[in-house]
Design a protein around this motif. Structure first.
Motif, PDB file in Angstrom:
ATOM      1  N   UNK A  83       6.217 -15.832  -0.212  1.00 58.31           N
ATOM      2  CA  UNK A  83       5.720 -14.759  -1.054  1.00 58.31           C
ATOM      3  C   UNK A  83       4.477 -14.188  -0.385  1.00 58.31           C
ATOM      4  N   UNK A  84       4.070 -12.983  -0.788  1.00 52.20           N
ATOM      5  CA  UNK A  84       2.945 -12.316  -0.115  1.00 52.20           C
ATOM      6  C   UNK A  84       1.671 -13.143  -0.071  1.00 52.20           C
ATOM      7  N   UNK A  85       1.341 -13.833  -1.170  1.00 51.82           N
ATOM      8  CA  UNK A  85       0.101 -14.606  -1.200  1.00 51.82           C
ATOM      9  C   UNK A  85       0.159 -15.782  -0.227  1.00 51.82           C
ATOM     10  N   UNK A  86       1.327 -16.438  -0.147  1.00 47.82           N
ATOM     11  CA  UNK A  86       1.450 -17.575   0.763  1.00 47.82           C
ATOM     12  C   UNK A  86       1.367 -17.108   2.212  1.00 47.82           C
ATOM     13  N   UNK A 126      -8.504  -2.951   7.295  1.00 45.99           N
ATOM     14  CA  UNK A 126      -7.455  -3.786   6.720  1.00 45.99           C
ATOM     15  C   UNK A 126      -6.887  -3.105   5.488  1.00 45.99           C
ATOM     16  N   UNK A 127      -5.576  -2.992   5.450  1.00 42.42           N
ATOM     17  CA  UNK A 127      -4.893  -2.459   4.274  1.00 42.42           C
ATOM     18  C   UNK A 127      -3.770  -3.403   3.890  1.00 42.42           C
ATOM     19  N   UNK A 128      -3.726  -3.799   2.617  1.00 43.01           N
ATOM     20  CA  UNK A 128      -2.688  -4.745   2.220  1.00 43.01           C
ATOM     21  C   UNK A 128      -2.425  -4.657   0.725  1.00 43.01           C
ATOM     22  N   UNK A 129      -1.266  -5.154   0.372  1.00 37.37           N
ATOM     23  CA  UNK A 129      -0.889  -5.282  -1.021  1.00 37.37           C
ATOM     24  C   UNK A 129      -0.058  -6.530  -1.187  1.00 37.37           C
ATOM     25  N   UNK A 130      -0.273  -7.275  -2.287  1.00 33.28           N
ATOM     26  CA  UNK A 130       0.434  -8.533  -2.513  1.00 33.28           C
ATOM     27  C   UNK A 130       1.471  -8.420  -3.622  1.00 33.28           C
ATOM     28  N   UNK A 131       1.801  -7.180  -3.986  1.00 34.64           N
ATOM     29  CA  UNK A 131       2.768  -6.903  -5.050  1.00 34.64           C
ATOM     30  C   UNK A 131       2.348  -7.508  -6.388  1.00 34.64           C
ATOM     31  N   UNK A 132       1.069  -7.835  -6.502  1.00 34.56           N
ATOM     32  CA  UNK A 132       0.499  -8.345  -7.743  1.00 34.56           C
ATOM     33  C   UNK A 132      -0.943  -7.856  -7.791  1.00 34.56           C
ATOM     34  N   UNK A 133      -1.278  -7.061  -8.804  1.00 33.25           N
ATOM     35  CA  UNK A 133      -2.595  -6.415  -8.855  1.00 33.25           C
ATOM     36  C   UNK A 133      -3.734  -7.430  -8.892  1.00 33.25           C
ATOM     37  N   UNK A 134      -3.587  -8.496  -9.685  1.00 31.79           N
ATOM     38  CA  UNK A 134      -4.658  -9.490  -9.820  1.00 31.79           C
ATOM     39  C   UNK A 134      -4.907 -10.216  -8.503  1.00 31.79           C
ATOM     40  N   UNK A 168      -8.714  -1.665   2.362  1.00 38.43           N
ATOM     41  CA  UNK A 168      -8.032  -0.792   1.403  1.00 38.43           C
ATOM     42  C   UNK A 168      -6.899  -1.545   0.706  1.00 38.43           C
ATOM     43  N   UNK A 169      -7.091  -1.935  -0.546  1.00 37.51           N
ATOM     44  CA  UNK A 169      -6.017  -2.618  -1.272  1.00 37.51           C
ATOM     45  C   UNK A 169      -4.960  -1.631  -1.772  1.00 37.51           C
ATOM     46  N   UNK A 170      -3.730  -2.081  -1.783  1.00 33.26           N
ATOM     47  CA  UNK A 170      -2.636  -1.291  -2.348  1.00 33.26           C
ATOM     48  C   UNK A 170      -2.067  -2.093  -3.516  1.00 33.26           C
ATOM     49  N   UNK A 171      -2.331  -1.615  -4.731  1.00 36.71           N
ATOM     50  CA  UNK A 171      -1.929  -2.358  -5.921  1.00 36.71           C
ATOM     51  C   UNK A 171      -0.489  -2.067  -6.352  1.00 36.71           C
TER      52      UNK A 171
END
Length: 212
Positions: A83-86, A126-134, A168-171
């Motif tokens: 998963x994205x966080x892992x 850095x730009x990223x999103x973890x498919x989870x806003x929190x 830059x976060x992508x929520x």
């Protein structure tokens, strides 16, 4: 024969002058849409030179092809486990492992850079999103703090003229983009030895991060 010797002597003098004149050299790493690229930038007498550096991307592609050949059941199970966080955590762990392995080399290179070069610019985007806003929000704070701390230390050591830091976060979606670029002012005679050592360290970080 005398004319040839004179021409050769003039060329050697010009080459020696070029090696002693200050020049700009930069190393840039980019990751975007599953592709990574490492480039050495050199500018001498206003002439820009771009030298692509192998990053082990072919090994990654071979691993990807091997995964495609796996049974669908195994691939699906692996996809569930990842998963994205892992993956973000795995990259961070890879960075820590690479630093632990190369910290002595990094200290040596930084000492050499400090003596022989001046920092013109450092870029970290850095730009990223973890498919989870929190989770994305938490990771954004950690990324800002870590990057700011590292750049602050470098600035205290070298007095960097220009720092470009952006996280830059992508929520809304899962993604990962990274650009790191450093531009140094130094004499070409020092570029080769320093660049080779830096490239070895950077490639080790890329290998440990195992970005996919």
């Amino acid at each position: 024969m005398i004319i040839f010797a004179i021409i050769a002597g003039i060329l050697l003098i010009i080459l020696a002058l070029l090696l002693c004149l200050p020049a700009l050299a930069g190393l840039e790493y980019m990751y975007n849409d599953g592709r990574q690229k490492l480039t050495l930038h050199i500018r001498c007498l206003g002439i820009p030179i771009r030298i692509p550096i192998p990053t082990g991307e072919e090994k990654g592609e071979k691993r990807e092809k091997k995964k495609r050949g796996e049974p669908k059941g195994e691939t699906a199970n692996k996809a569930k486990k990842e998963n994205p966080l892992s993956r973000f955590s795995a990259i961070a762990n890879g960075i820590r492992a690479a630093y632990a392995e190369t910290k002595d080399d990094i200290s040596s290179v930084l000492a050499e850079i400090r003596k022989k070069t001046e920092f013109e610019t450092i870029v970290f985007r850095l730009g990223f999103g973890l498919s989870d806003a929190a989770k994305t929000g938490i990771a954004t704070g950690a990324a800002w703090a870590s990057a700011s701390c590292v750049l602050s230390v470098l600035n205290q050591m070298f007095g960097i003229r220009s720092i470009d830091l952006d996280v830059s976060p992508d929520f809304n979606r899962e993604c990962f983009r990274l650009q790191i670029k450093s531009i140094l002012r130094l004499r070409p005679v020092h570029i080769i030895s320093i660049s080779i050592r830096i490239i070895k360290i950077v490639n080790l970080f890329i290998e440990k991060m195992d970005v996919k």
